[in-house]
Design a protein around this motif. Structure first.
Motif, short mmCIF file in Angstrom:
data_model
loop_
_atom_site.label_atom_id
_atom_site.label_comp_id
_atom_site.label_asym_id
_atom_site.label_seq_id
_atom_site.Cartn_x
_atom_site.Cartn_y
_atom_site.Cartn_z
N ASP A 1 0.83 -1.20 0.00
CA ASP A 1 0.00 0.00 0.00
C ASP A 1 0.87 1.26 0.00
N GLY A 2 0.50 2.21 -0.83
CA GLY A 2 1.21 3.48 -0.86
C GLY A 2 2.43 3.50 -1.75
N LYS A 3 2.84 2.36 -2.28
CA LYS A 3 4.01 2.32 -3.16
C LYS A 3 3.72 3.09 -4.44
N LYS A 4 4.65 3.95 -4.83
CA LYS A 4 4.44 4.83 -5.98
C LYS A 4 5.11 4.27 -7.24
N VAL A 5 4.32 4.16 -8.30
CA VAL A 5 4.82 3.70 -9.59
C VAL A 5 4.54 4.80 -10.61
N LEU A 6 5.60 5.29 -11.25
CA LEU A 6 5.49 6.37 -12.23
C LEU A 6 5.90 5.85 -13.60
N ASP A 7 5.02 6.00 -14.57
CA ASP A 7 5.30 5.55 -15.94
C ASP A 7 5.59 6.76 -16.82
N LEU A 8 6.80 6.82 -17.37
CA LEU A 8 7.21 7.92 -18.24
C LEU A 8 6.87 7.60 -19.69
N GLY A 9 6.19 8.53 -20.35
CA GLY A 9 5.72 8.25 -21.70
C GLY A 9 4.61 7.22 -21.64
#
Length: 236
Positions: free
Chosen positions: A53-61
């Motif tokens: 929970d709360g883990k951040k995943v950022l997808d570029l493009g």
């Protein structure tokens, strides 16, 4: 899913992620990038192996948000998913898809070169860095490194070139044969190659690894390779 026929007619401009590309992008990826679906599943499995929970995943493009939607559909923990893209056409389609699936995914129109990366756990960039000018690429990867938490991961896929010119030519020919098997004509392949010239600038495997090490990453490994397509994972 609309069929990619962007390069079936004469083009008069360099490749860009406009409405014409956005409308067929999912088909373009599946047919143009070898094992794209399997690589996506592999990256998702890696992320899910340490989901919380709360883990951040950022997808570029993040384009049409296909990767983030697939991740969202398979996760059990309440992770925080976000996508960045600088194409309004891509983001519009991504937003429509997220709404249709009722997926809580944040999408932002942003330039990844100037974005403020902060407290990220996982940053993903599938076939994205290759469109960044080489002189700016290391600067971006340094920003990504600085924006990751202490145990953060940077997972990225790239088209690569080989130092051995004969091998490089062989891999290009094998890839073109692959595209023909996916239903692209020789004319479409030639048109896209011309449109991507000086737009998509690949590095060697060694250059990608060195770039990550120079940015500060302690460990860089390859997760997958088919000919001149490679997926890397870099650990803070």
């Amino acid at each position: 899913m609309e069929k990619d026929e962007v390069f079936a007619k004469k083009i008069s401009k360099k490749f860009e992620f406009d409405e014409a590309v956005a409308s067929v992008f999912d088909d373009m990826l599946s047919r143009s990038v070898p094992f794209y679906d399997e690589v996506r599943k592999l990256i998702i499995s890696l992320i899910l192996s340490e989901q919380e929970d709360g883990k951040k995943v950022l997808d570029l493009g993040s384009s049409t948000a296909k990767f983030l939607l697939d991740l969202h559909s398979k996760m059990d923990a309440n992770m925080v998913l976000k996508g960045l893209d600088n194409s309004p056409a891509m983001l519009e389609r991504a937003q429509q898809k997220c709404q249709a699936f009722g997926a809580d995914i944040s999408l932002e129109l942003a330039d990844m070169l100037t974005y403020d990366y902060e407290d990220e756990d996982v940053i993903v960039a599938n076939y994205t860095l290759q469109f960044i000018r080489p002189m700016q690429r290391l600067e971006l990867v340094k920003k990504i490194y600085d924006g990751l938490n202490d145990d953060g991961l940077f997972i990225f896929s790239e088209k690569v070139v080989f130092e051995d010119k004969k091998l490089d030519k062989q891999m290009i020919d094998i890839y073109y044969d692959y595209k023909k098997r996916q239903g692209y004509s020789e004319y479409e392949i030639a048109q896209k190659r011309e449109a991507l010239e000086n737009v998509l600038i690949p590095f060697t495997i060694e250059e990608n690894i060195r770039m990550c090490k120079d940015a500060g990453f302690s460990q860089v490994d390859t997760l997958f390779q088919w000919a001149n397509f490679v997926t890397f994972v870099a650990k803070v």
